[in-house]
Design an enzyme around this catalytic site. Structure first.
Site, PDB file in Angstrom:
ATOM      1  CB  SER A  69      26.338  15.595  32.415  1.00 23.81           C
ATOM      2  OG  SER A  69      25.308  14.586  32.488  1.00 23.81           O
ATOM      3  CG  ASP A 284      28.501  12.123  32.236  1.00 21.41           C
ATOM      4  OD1 ASP A 284      27.231  12.014  31.901  1.00 21.41           O
ATOM      5  OD2 ASP A 284      28.886  12.590  33.550  1.00 21.41           O
ATOM      6  CB  THR A 507      21.696  21.970  37.779  1.00 18.76           C
ATOM      7  OG1 THR A 507      20.530  21.615  36.880  1.00 18.76           O
ATOM      8  CG2 THR A 507      22.101  20.874  38.605  1.00 18.76           C
ATOM      9  NE  ARG A 512      15.406  21.232  37.445  1.00 17.98           N
ATOM     10  CZ  ARG A 512      15.804  21.629  36.254  1.00 17.98           C
ATOM     11  NH1 ARG A 512      15.137  21.943  35.205  1.00 17.98           N
ATOM     12  NH2 ARG A 512      17.241  21.501  36.212  1.00 17.98           N
TER      13      ARG A 512
HETATM   14  C1  LIG Z   1      14.261  17.254  37.792  1.00 21.96           C
HETATM   15  C2  LIG Z   1      15.644  16.866  37.233  1.00 21.96           C
HETATM   16  O1  LIG Z   1      15.860  15.957  36.528  1.00 21.96           O
HETATM   17  N1  LIG Z   1      16.705  17.576  37.850  1.00 21.96           N
HETATM   18  C3  LIG Z   1      18.144  17.031  37.919  1.00 21.96           C
HETATM   19  C4  LIG Z   1      18.739  18.160  37.901  1.00 21.96           C
HETATM   20  O2  LIG Z   1      18.909  18.834  39.131  1.00 21.96           O
HETATM   21  P1  LIG Z   1      18.136  20.322  39.601  1.00 21.96           P
HETATM   22  O3  LIG Z   1      18.410  20.517  40.858  1.00 21.96           O
HETATM   23  O4  LIG Z   1      16.613  19.965  39.347  1.00 21.96           O
HETATM   24  O5  LIG Z   1      18.551  21.143  38.509  1.00 21.96           O
HETATM   25  O6  LIG Z   1      20.263  17.763  37.557  1.00 21.96           O
HETATM   26  C5  LIG Z   1      20.835  17.210  38.693  1.00 21.96           C
HETATM   27  C6  LIG Z   1      22.280  16.892  38.314  1.00 21.96           C
HETATM   28  O7  LIG Z   1      22.490  16.189  36.960  1.00 21.96           O
HETATM   29  C7  LIG Z   1      19.814  15.773  38.719  1.00 21.96           C
HETATM   30  O8  LIG Z   1      20.520  14.753  39.454  1.00 21.96           O
HETATM   31  C8  LIG Z   1      18.412  15.921  38.737  1.00 21.96           C
HETATM   32  O9  LIG Z   1      17.669  14.587  38.495  1.00 21.96           O
HETATM   33 MG   LIG Z   2      25.334  12.704  33.231  1.00 21.13          MG
END
Ligand SMILES: CC(=O)N[C@H]1[C@@H](OP(=O)(O)O)O[C@H](CO)[C@@H](O)[C@@H]1O
Ligand SMILES: [Mg+2]
Length: 544
Positions: A69, A284, A507, A512
């Site tokens: 992505s 992507d 991820t 955050r």
């Molecule tokens: C605050 C934020 O933008 N978080 C993103 C990010 O997740 P986190 O769990 O916050 O790392 O990556 C995900 C997968 O791409 C997406 O679905 C999500 O919206």
């Molecule tokens: Mg993507």
């Protein structure tokens, strides 16, 4: 039980690869994602699991997408797609994690354990489709994927380069072909034709104003958007920028939806003039944000929350005009990251119900299915609209009583085809936004004028162990570390319209922190203070 021949084939194929030492893999919110050179054995495991999943589901087609992505070009990743084009069922994520962590010498045994545990009929057929984004490492990784599937006698089709949503589309088409739920022609051309035809229908009687500049993040969305433009006979003037897929390092570099959303600025390469409509896809093409420069050259972002409110208001109007509003439960799904002003607008002006879920599109998608028409978007631009079986019936079977009703029903019918209901899709979402703006006769300025975003700030905090940060209430509150939630609440109460929360990222190895408040300085101040509290709780808890 897997046959000795298959187990032997798995072992032999696996031993061509080397497992990175000391690395623990986890199937997260976005599948497996990391530096591309660490991925061989993970992709091999995913190839094995895709076959098992298909066998378990009596030979239905399963998808595998190789992409990372919006991550840098040197990363890559892999994720599985379930038969209706949705994300892999949660329970199977743990099987994926188990196989990916199995030592290569015993991976065939772990495979066999799973066969028994999940109760897979090994004699069933297994069928898999896969595709990849434009990353250089992709061709090596699909080679690994094919090796795993050849070893386990899985039938597969390589769709080469595709956007993530195109692969989801193909999976759903493959599994519904020839049934009453037929989703379309399972090919890339079928995807373009479906979008183009439905867009033309939605645009009947209205005209697009001005042009749209689309930044393609130098990813797979660029060439695919060019293909789509070839069949879009609709008066939409699209200027494609950042579509360099030749230079591998340009991917997501200083461009793309993630850059625009996090930096709150247009890509430096953008030549758009004030009030020009601009959009950015991610690497992507499953994320979309809009933006423009106002008369004073100030950057204005129209993110996922804005796309959700625009879509919900338009569909709500169409349902009323079609005389079917009372038969359709329309709702919006957001996460805690949605700007408070958008939530207010949906509740007070659009008067629609909202569900707040955990982060990650699979959670939003799932919640959206509770409505007849479920509009879901993450603030960062992932999202789509789902229509229930009841909604499809009402939309398709209502007899119009007037020309106005007829035209509203036809627009709704076309929308159900234009929208990629399998998964959030930047190209489909973009046509949806263009159609709505044309119908409303709006420029991005009127769209922005629907409500005023509260200034917000997102901060990434690195801590020793993010797993101690346990959230509840759709991740809006923390139950641990002890005392931190009370502290956050006391901080946010000091600011006008202050709202803040912290959660462990799914991820990245970080926590955050999100904060919003009535003014930019208050939002920034609140974010800084909560981030400090998180940092402190993260370090003291580690020492206890
Ligand atoms: C605050 C934020 O933008 N978080 C993103 C990010 O997740 P986190 O769990 O916050 O790392 O990556 C995900 C997968 O791409 C997406 O679905 C999500 O919206
Ligand atoms: Mg993507």
């Amino acid at each position: 039980m897997a046959s000795p021949a298959v187990k032997k084939a798995i072992s032999e194929a696996a031993l061509q690869y080397t497992k990175p030492e000391g690395k623990v893999f986890e199937y997260g919110t976005a599948g497996f994602r990391m530096k591309a050179d660490l991925l061989n054995t993970v992709v091999f495991a995913v190839g094995l699991l895709a076959g098992l999943r298909s066998k378990k589901l009596s030979g239905q087609w399963i998808g595998v997408m190789v992409t990372a992505s919006h991550n840098p070009a040197e990363d890559n990743g892999v994720k599985l797609v379930d038969p209706m084009g949705e994300m892999l069922e949660a329970e199977w994520e743990t099987y994926a994690t188990r196989l990916a962590n199995a030592p290569l010498e015993s991976i065939a045994d772990v495979y066999d354990e799973l066969v028994k545990e999940i109760d897979v009929k090994v004699t069933n057929q297994a069928r898999v489709v896969f595709a990849r984004d434009t990353r250089a490492s992709g061709s090596r990784l699909v080679g690994v994927l094919s090796a795993a599937m050849t070893a386990t006698e899985v039938e597969f089709i390589d769709f080469k380069y595709m956007t993530t949503p195109q692969l989801h589309y193909v999976v759903r088409c493959k599994n519904t072909l020839g049934t009453q739920y037929s989703y379309g022609e399972p090919s890339e051309q079928g995807y373009y034709d479906k979008l183009a035809q439905s867009f033309k229908k939605v645009m009947r009687g209205v005209k697009v104003q001005g042009s749209l500049t689309v930044d393609c993040a130098n990813g797979v969305g660029g060439p695919k958007l060019r293909e789509l433009i070839k069949v879009l006979d609709s008066g939409l003037d699209i200027k494609v920028i950042n579509d360099d897929v030749i230079n591998p390092d340009s991917l997501n570099f200083d461009c793309g939806a993630d850059y625009v959303k996090t930096k709150q600025r247009a890509p430096p390469s953008s030549k758009a003039a004030p009030l020009d409509r601009c959009a950015s896809l991610d690497g992507d093409a499953d994320r979309l944000v809009y933006y423009f420069l106002d008369e004073s050259n100030v950057f204005r972002l129209l993110d996922g929350d804005r796309i959700a409110t625009l879509a919900a208001s338009f569909i709500g109007d169409l349902a009323r005009n079609a005389g079917i509003a009372s038969k359709l439960k329309i709702g919006v799904v957001q996460t805690a990251y949605a700007n408070g002003a958008s939530t207010d607008y949906i509740e007070k002006v659009l008067k629609l119900p909202i569900i707040c879920t955990n982060t990650g599109v699979k959670h939003l998608h799932h919640a959206a299915l509770r409505f007849d028409v479920g509009v879901y978007f993450e603030a960062n631009g992932h999202g789509t609209v789902t229509f229930s079986e009841n909604a499809m019936k009402v939309i398709n079977n209502t007899e119009p009583q007037s020309p106005a009703q007829k035209s509203a029903l036809e627009s709704l019918q076309a929308l159900t085809d234009l929208i990629n209901q399998a998964v959030g899709d930047a190209l489909s979402d973009m046509l949806l936004v263009e159609a709505i703006l044309s119908h409303k006769g709006w420029s991005p300025k009127e769209w922005l004028g629907t409500y005023t975003d509260l200034p917000s700030r997102l901060v990434r905090v690195e801590v020793n162990d993010r797993s101690i940060f346990k959230a509840y209430d759709a991740e809006r509150k923390l139950e641990s570390p002890a005392g931190l939630q009370t502290k956050i609440e006391s901080l946010q109460s000091r600011y006008n319209k202050g709202r803040s929360f912290a959660r462990a990222s799914g991820t990245e190895d970080a926590v955050r922190v999100y904060a919003e408040a009535a003014s930019r300085s208050e939002a920034d101040d609140l974010a800084t203070r909560v981030a400090n509290a998180v940092r402190e709780a993260g370090s003291t808890d580690g020492q206890q």
